[in-house]
Design an enzyme around this catalytic site. Structure first.
Site, PDB file in Angstrom:
ATOM      1  N   HIS A  14       7.212  86.370  -0.464  1.00  0.00           N
ATOM      2  CA  HIS A  14       7.445  86.689  -1.874  1.00  0.00           C
ATOM      3  C   HIS A  14       6.555  85.835  -2.772  1.00  0.00           C
ATOM      4  CE1 HIS A  14       9.570  82.895  -2.540  1.00  0.00           C
ATOM      5  NE2 HIS A  14      10.191  83.108  -1.379  1.00  0.00           N
ATOM      6  N   ARG A  59      14.094  88.138  -4.559  1.00  0.00           N
ATOM      7  CA  ARG A  59      12.673  87.789  -4.656  1.00  0.00           C
ATOM      8  C   ARG A  59      11.822  88.513  -3.615  1.00  0.00           C
ATOM      9  NH1 ARG A  59      15.662  83.356  -2.898  1.00  0.00           N
ATOM     10  NH2 ARG A  59      14.984  82.189  -1.043  1.00  0.00           N
ATOM     11  N   GLU A  83      16.193  83.623   4.055  1.00  0.00           N
ATOM     12  CA  GLU A  83      15.618  82.293   4.260  1.00  0.00           C
ATOM     13  C   GLU A  83      16.645  81.374   4.915  1.00  0.00           C
ATOM     14  OE1 GLU A  83      13.341  80.446   4.999  1.00  0.00           O
ATOM     15  OE2 GLU A  83      12.130  80.172   3.184  1.00  0.00           O
TER      16      GLU A  83
END
Length: 204
Positions: A14, A59, A83
């Site tokens: 991103h 994102r 993440e």
């Protein structure tokens, strides 16, 4: 003699989120105006894929949705591609965290498998979930060209699997810039799957 199937996966991190550089983890900040420009500049107008895969975090997902909509592609959103969870560190900038918890931060970057973030996820757990999702989706999308929109840590864990690296080594030694791209080729043969990193770290 068996047939071979080749799968191509373009990995892209991103762009810059609102708030700039931070240990975000599962925090769901959107892309900044700069981040949107970085992502759009990283994708060539002539590029085409068969499917788009992404993390559910905004994102990543917002840009993945845009590409899928523009090219009329199926979009697959995979929760296991989030993440790493940074626990108590989430939301802090690198400078703030170095001042608040520098010793543990250094230990994490030296060996995140043994020194996870406080109340966060170990690299062993993180690598296991990302690798499982990677295996599932590359099996399901075998033979296609795939755009995967994700996070720096997530991409590092995928490359750890492809290159047979220890998760801690991949996390600390692979640089993934905003909107940075890597390309992986997977060949499924009668002797098993062969993975190859073709390019890494390309930026607009």
């Amino acid at each position: 003699m068996g047939t071979e199937t080749t799968t191509w996966v373009d990995l892209i991190r991103h762009g810059e989120p609102e708030g700039g550089r931070r240990y975000r983890g599962h925090r769901d900040d959107p892309l900044s105006t700069t981040g949107w420009a970085q992502m759009r500049a990283a994708i060539g107008a002539e590029e085409r894929w068969d499917a788009v895969l992404c993390s559910p975090l905004l994102r990543c997902r917002a840009f993945a949705e845009e590409v899928a909509r523009q090219q009329g592609l199926p979009l697959h959103v995979e929760p296991q591609l989030k993440e790493i969870h940074f626990g108590d560190w989430e939301g802090f900038t690198p400078t703030e965290l170095a001042q608040r918890d520098g010793e543990r931060l250094a230990a994490f970057w030296a060996d995140g498998e043994r020194h996870p973030p406080p109340n966060g996820e170990s690299l062993t757990e993180f690598h296991a979930r990302v690798a499982s999702a990677w295996q599932h989706w590359t099996d399901r999308l075998s033979g296609q060209r795939v755009l995967l929109v994700g996070h720096s840590g997530m991409i590092r864990m995928i490359l750890a699997s492809v290159l047979d690296l220890a998760p801690s080594r991949a996390m600390a030694r692979l640089y993934i810039p905003y909107a940075g791209r890597s390309r992986v080729r997977l060949d499924d043969t009668e002797h098993g799957r062969l993975g190859c990193l073709l390019s890494h770290g390309l930026t607009p």
